[in-house]
Design a protein around this motif. Structure first.
Motif, PDB file in Angstrom:
ATOM      1  N   LEU A  66      11.065 -14.100 -24.738  1.00  0.00           N
ATOM      2  CA  LEU A  66      10.331 -14.022 -23.473  1.00  0.00           C
ATOM      3  C   LEU A  66      11.154 -13.317 -22.409  1.00  0.00           C
ATOM      4  O   LEU A  66      10.634 -12.457 -21.674  1.00  0.00           O
ATOM      5  N   LEU A  67      12.437 -13.647 -22.313  1.00  0.00           N
ATOM      6  CA  LEU A  67      13.289 -13.006 -21.311  1.00  0.00           C
ATOM      7  C   LEU A  67      13.427 -11.510 -21.565  1.00  0.00           C
ATOM      8  O   LEU A  67      13.445 -10.709 -20.619  1.00  0.00           O
ATOM      9  N   VAL A  68      13.518 -11.117 -22.829  1.00  0.00           N
ATOM     10  CA  VAL A  68      13.577  -9.692 -23.157  1.00  0.00           C
ATOM     11  C   VAL A  68      12.315  -8.994 -22.683  1.00  0.00           C
ATOM     12  O   VAL A  68      12.360  -7.927 -22.053  1.00  0.00           O
ATOM     13  N   ALA A  69      11.157  -9.615 -22.972  1.00  0.00           N
ATOM     14  CA  ALA A  69       9.880  -9.019 -22.563  1.00  0.00           C
ATOM     15  C   ALA A  69       9.763  -8.953 -21.043  1.00  0.00           C
ATOM     16  O   ALA A  69       9.318  -7.938 -20.488  1.00  0.00           O
ATOM     17  N   VAL A  70      10.161 -10.018 -20.359  1.00  0.00           N
ATOM     18  CA  VAL A  70      10.082 -10.036 -18.895  1.00  0.00           C
ATOM     19  C   VAL A  70      11.000  -8.983 -18.285  1.00  0.00           C
ATOM     20  O   VAL A  70      10.630  -8.308 -17.317  1.00  0.00           O
ATOM     21  N   SER A  71      12.196  -8.818 -18.860  1.00  0.00           N
ATOM     22  CA  SER A  71      13.137  -7.819 -18.341  1.00  0.00           C
ATOM     23  C   SER A  71      12.540  -6.425 -18.388  1.00  0.00           C
ATOM     24  O   SER A  71      12.599  -5.670 -17.402  1.00  0.00           O
ATOM     25  N   VAL A 101      21.112 -11.668 -17.199  1.00  0.00           N
ATOM     26  CA  VAL A 101      21.067 -13.024 -17.753  1.00  0.00           C
ATOM     27  C   VAL A 101      20.584 -12.981 -19.202  1.00  0.00           C
ATOM     28  O   VAL A 101      21.113 -13.687 -20.073  1.00  0.00           O
ATOM     29  N   THR A 102      19.601 -12.138 -19.474  1.00  0.00           N
ATOM     30  CA  THR A 102      19.087 -11.995 -20.841  1.00  0.00           C
ATOM     31  C   THR A 102      20.168 -11.488 -21.779  1.00  0.00           C
ATOM     32  O   THR A 102      20.388 -12.042 -22.869  1.00  0.00           O
ATOM     33  N   ASP A 167      24.396  -2.717  -8.253  1.00  0.00           N
ATOM     34  CA  ASP A 167      23.719  -3.078  -9.497  1.00  0.00           C
ATOM     35  C   ASP A 167      24.695  -3.727 -10.469  1.00  0.00           C
ATOM     36  O   ASP A 167      24.382  -4.748 -11.105  1.00  0.00           O
ATOM     37  N   LEU A 168      25.877  -3.148 -10.593  1.00  0.00           N
ATOM     38  CA  LEU A 168      26.876  -3.699 -11.510  1.00  0.00           C
ATOM     39  C   LEU A 168      27.380  -5.061 -11.035  1.00  0.00           C
ATOM     40  O   LEU A 168      27.678  -5.941 -11.850  1.00  0.00           O
ATOM     41  N   ILE A 169      27.459  -5.242  -9.721  1.00  0.00           N
ATOM     42  CA  ILE A 169      27.875  -6.541  -9.193  1.00  0.00           C
ATOM     43  C   ILE A 169      26.833  -7.605  -9.519  1.00  0.00           C
ATOM     44  O   ILE A 169      27.173  -8.733  -9.908  1.00  0.00           O
ATOM     45  N   VAL A 170      25.557  -7.257  -9.390  1.00  0.00           N
ATOM     46  CA  VAL A 170      24.494  -8.192  -9.752  1.00  0.00           C
ATOM     47  C   VAL A 170      24.559  -8.501 -11.247  1.00  0.00           C
ATOM     48  O   VAL A 170      24.357  -9.650 -11.664  1.00  0.00           O
ATOM     49  N   ASP A 171      24.848  -7.479 -12.064  1.00  0.00           N
ATOM     50  CA  ASP A 171      25.012  -7.704 -13.503  1.00  0.00           C
ATOM     51  C   ASP A 171      26.139  -8.702 -13.763  1.00  0.00           C
ATOM     52  O   ASP A 171      26.024  -9.583 -14.626  1.00  0.00           O
ATOM     53  N   LEU A 172      27.224  -8.562 -13.012  1.00  0.00           N
ATOM     54  CA  LEU A 172      28.353  -9.478 -13.160  1.00  0.00           C
ATOM     55  C   LEU A 172      27.952 -10.902 -12.783  1.00  0.00           C
ATOM     56  O   LEU A 172      28.346 -11.865 -13.451  1.00  0.00           O
ATOM     57  N   VAL A 173      27.150 -11.039 -11.728  1.00  0.00           N
ATOM     58  CA  VAL A 173      26.686 -12.360 -11.305  1.00  0.00           C
ATOM     59  C   VAL A 173      25.840 -13.003 -12.409  1.00  0.00           C
ATOM     60  O   VAL A 173      26.005 -14.188 -12.732  1.00  0.00           O
ATOM     61  N   GLY A 174      24.934 -12.212 -13.001  1.00  0.00           N
ATOM     62  CA  GLY A 174      24.118 -12.739 -14.093  1.00  0.00           C
ATOM     63  C   GLY A 174      24.965 -13.189 -15.274  1.00  0.00           C
ATOM     64  O   GLY A 174      24.729 -14.256 -15.854  1.00  0.00           O
TER      65      GLY A 174
END
Length: 221
Positions: A66-71, A101-102, A167-174
């Protein structure tokens, strides 16, 4: 391995996949062929987890599918619905957070799988580092993809260095969120709740017996 009958939640994934396919068809009919092809590609990518695990001895939880599809749906609608523009920059950051997160959860499952099969012995900190590096690597590949598309097709997927770095910082947060979750799971010795997806239940065993299998103290962290 024959995966158990999917729960009702898996139908949410099918609905999201249908919406992505609908976006692809509507884009092509509207003459937006690039968006249509991108949405169609995203649709096939949402099927990747099921296709990859069909002949393997593991079953991913339906939540991962589901997370893959939502992404991918968020990404597709960001372009088709122009949400990347009308809801900038918040929509883009939300998409990156969900996607990271996914990816991080998939990395966590892969780490547990490798450890369970005895191929690699991983400690809790090593798993956390693997989750973070995998998430950042996926984020970097995505930024390279956006850069390449901008250079070839003259689009504006990247809006400068600040946009790319945020964007990369948000990726790090996830990735950090999932790494913290993994640390809690391992500290409580509850990895067996996830390992059960990797092993074929013995003949005649009840699901409750499998879920309740104790963890080998020698492997506890």
């Amino acid at each position: 391995m024959a995966c158990p009958n999917p729960p009702r939640g898996i139908y949410l994934t099918y609905i999201i996949q249908g919406l992505i396919l609908l976006a692809a068809v509507s884009s092509i009919l509207a003459g937006e062929y690039f968006l249509g092809i991108s949405a169609g590609t995203a649709f096939f990518l949402t099927m990747t987890p099921s296709l990859m695990t069909r002949n393997l001895r593991l079953c991913l939880p339906w939540e991962i599918n589901l997370l893959v599809a939502v992404s991918f749906y968020l990404h597709v609608m960001g372009h088709v619905g122009e949400y990347y523009v009308t809801l900038a920059p918040y929509y883009d950051k939300l998409t990156h957070l969900v996607s990271s997160v996914t990816v991080a959860l998939i990395a966590f499952f892969l780490a547990l799988l490798a450890d369970h099969q005895g191929e690699i012995r991983l400690t809790g900190p090593a798993i956390a580092v693997f989750i973070l590096t995998s998430t950042l690597a996926a984020g970097a590949v995505w930024e390279i993809y956006e850069f390449a598309v901008d250079q070839v097709f003259g689009t504006s997927l990247q809006l400068g260095n600040t946009d790319t770095m945020s964007d990369l910082i948000v990726d790090l947060v996830g990735g950090a969120i999932v790494a913290a979750f993994a640390a809690i799971v391992l500290a409580r010795g509850e990895e067996h709740r996830f390992v059960r997806f990797f092993t074929e239940p013995p003949s005649g065993a009840e699901p409750s017996e499998i879920m309740g299998d104790p963890i080998d103290p020698a492997r506890s962290r």
